[in-house]
Design an enzyme around this catalytic site. Sequence first.
Site, short mmCIF file in Angstrom:
data_model
loop_
_atom_site.label_atom_id
_atom_site.label_comp_id
_atom_site.label_asym_id
_atom_site.label_seq_id
_atom_site.Cartn_x
_atom_site.Cartn_y
_atom_site.Cartn_z
N GLY A 141 2.16 4.55 3.64
CA GLY A 141 3.02 3.67 2.84
C GLY A 141 3.92 4.48 1.91
O GLY A 141 5.12 4.23 1.81
N SER B 194 -3.49 -0.55 14.59
CA SER B 194 -4.17 0.68 15.00
C SER B 194 -4.60 0.56 16.47
O SER B 194 -4.94 -0.53 16.93
CB SER B 194 -5.42 0.91 14.14
OG SER B 194 -6.19 1.95 14.68
N GLY C 5 0.84 -1.21 0.00
CA GLY C 5 0.00 0.00 0.00
C GLY C 5 0.86 1.25 0.00
O GLY C 5 0.62 2.17 0.78
N ALA C 6 1.86 1.27 -0.92
CA ALA C 6 2.85 2.35 -0.86
C ALA C 6 2.60 3.49 -1.83
O ALA C 6 3.44 4.36 -1.98
CB ALA C 6 4.24 1.76 -1.10
N ASN C 7 1.43 3.50 -2.50
CA ASN C 7 1.20 4.56 -3.47
C ASN C 7 0.66 5.84 -2.84
O ASN C 7 0.63 6.89 -3.47
CB ASN C 7 0.25 4.09 -4.58
CG ASN C 7 -1.06 3.61 -4.02
OD1 ASN C 7 -1.14 2.50 -3.51
ND2 ASN C 7 -2.09 4.45 -4.08
N THR C 8 0.22 5.75 -1.59
CA THR C 8 -0.34 6.94 -0.93
C THR C 8 -0.17 6.83 0.59
O THR C 8 0.27 5.79 1.09
CB THR C 8 -1.84 7.07 -1.31
OG1 THR C 8 -2.34 8.31 -0.79
CG2 THR C 8 -2.69 5.94 -0.76
N GLY C 9 -0.54 7.91 1.29
CA GLY C 9 -0.59 7.89 2.76
C GLY C 9 0.70 7.45 3.43
O GLY C 9 1.80 7.82 3.01
N TYR D 38 -13.17 -3.60 11.49
CA TYR D 38 -11.83 -2.99 11.39
C TYR D 38 -11.04 -3.26 12.68
O TYR D 38 -9.88 -3.66 12.65
CB TYR D 38 -11.98 -1.49 11.13
CG TYR D 38 -10.68 -0.72 10.99
CD1 TYR D 38 -9.76 -1.03 9.98
CD2 TYR D 38 -10.37 0.34 11.84
CE1 TYR D 38 -8.58 -0.31 9.85
CE2 TYR D 38 -9.20 1.06 11.71
CZ TYR D 38 -8.30 0.73 10.72
OH TYR D 38 -7.12 1.44 10.59
#
Length: 322
Positions: A51, A175, A45-49, A199
């Site tokens: 990551g 989290s 998940g490294a394309n945003t946020g 979640y």
Amino acid sequence: MILFLPGFFLFIVIFCIFVRIYLSWPTRWCRSEKCLIGKTAVITGANTGLGYETALDFAKRGAKVILACRNPQRAKEACQKIIEETDNPNISTKIVDFSSFYSVRAFARELTQTEDRLDILVNNAGIAFADDTKSLDGHDLTMQVNYYSHFLLTHLLIELMRKSGDPSRIVNVSSIIASHCLRFHLDNLDEFRGYMKTYEHSKLCLNMFTKELAKRLETTNITAYSLHPGAIKTEIMRQTKGMVKTLFQLIVALFYKSVKEGIQTIIYCSMEKNIEQFSGCHFDNCRKVADYWKARNLEVCSKLWKITEDIVNLQETEKIRL
Ligand SMILES: NC(=O)c1ccc[n+]([C@@H]2O[C@H](COP(=O)([O-])OP(=O)(O)OC[C@H]3O[C@@H](n4cnc5c(N)ncnc54)[C@H](OP(=O)(O)O)[C@@H]3O)[C@@H](O)[C@H]2O)c1
């Protein structure tokens, strides 16, 4: 009424200032100056946020970074941005969709064929507030993306981590919401319990997985950590709709921390010196904290491990033995 309104607004303003100070005041920054030249890192998940920002930090330190993302276009854009900003050409993308075990297996196979080492694995990809949706494998979507698929991926990459011979780390981005999960039970992990509860469950499972993983890796050079990054301004609320979305956007804008602050504990767990002795522990704000109540029960962690092995259909040769 006229007298009441200014008092009410004053109360709201003071309340907001207090919450803002409470959430942002104690940020601790990871001061590690570790150079990562010669090291390889995979970030899911490294394309945003979080990551993306973690990948940027590793790239600045000279690491070879593999962005594990599901959307080729978003992955390519993120990769180009990181290369431009860091002048590190060793940044690449590989496509993986965590809602499919087939995709996770294909990704791991490709990685083990093309790479000869893996020093840091950051299990970061995640979704929150999803509806009662099933994954491609028929499991609860949130459980599969946040927990099952990362459990599977970690198993499939352990051999690659072992191969390099150097100490390596697995960092599970969990989290604090996991601490709200008071009615955890192992009977039906795929039961949809409402978007918040599901979640919570997925993140608690991630913490329990980390505990058992550390136990099983005790005799190796590999250590594992779980962490809470803080309440961070990212796209994590994207699944919410209508009024709930507007409310969340307001809360995020007013109270949440920056993404740079959010990656500090990820960086800390990935490279801080002398934390190997705390393998299996949970971290928050760049320090070890007590794990959430259920994750402290090692018997439940071990039962969860066995159930998950079946869910992801692990082969005998892929299992990490005690
Ligand atoms: N932000 C916070 O306040 C906060 C607090 C506690 C924990 N966390 C945790 O931090 C982690 C990172 O979240 P974030 O805040 O950076 O959120 P984000 O901006 O929404 O990033 C999530 C990442 O996960 C990827 N992803 C989602 N579903 C996927 C799938 N099926 N296959 C592959 N990749 C998938 C997304 O890809 P796409 O862009 O293609 O969707 C994106 O790259 C998550 O595990 C989250 O639970 C965040």
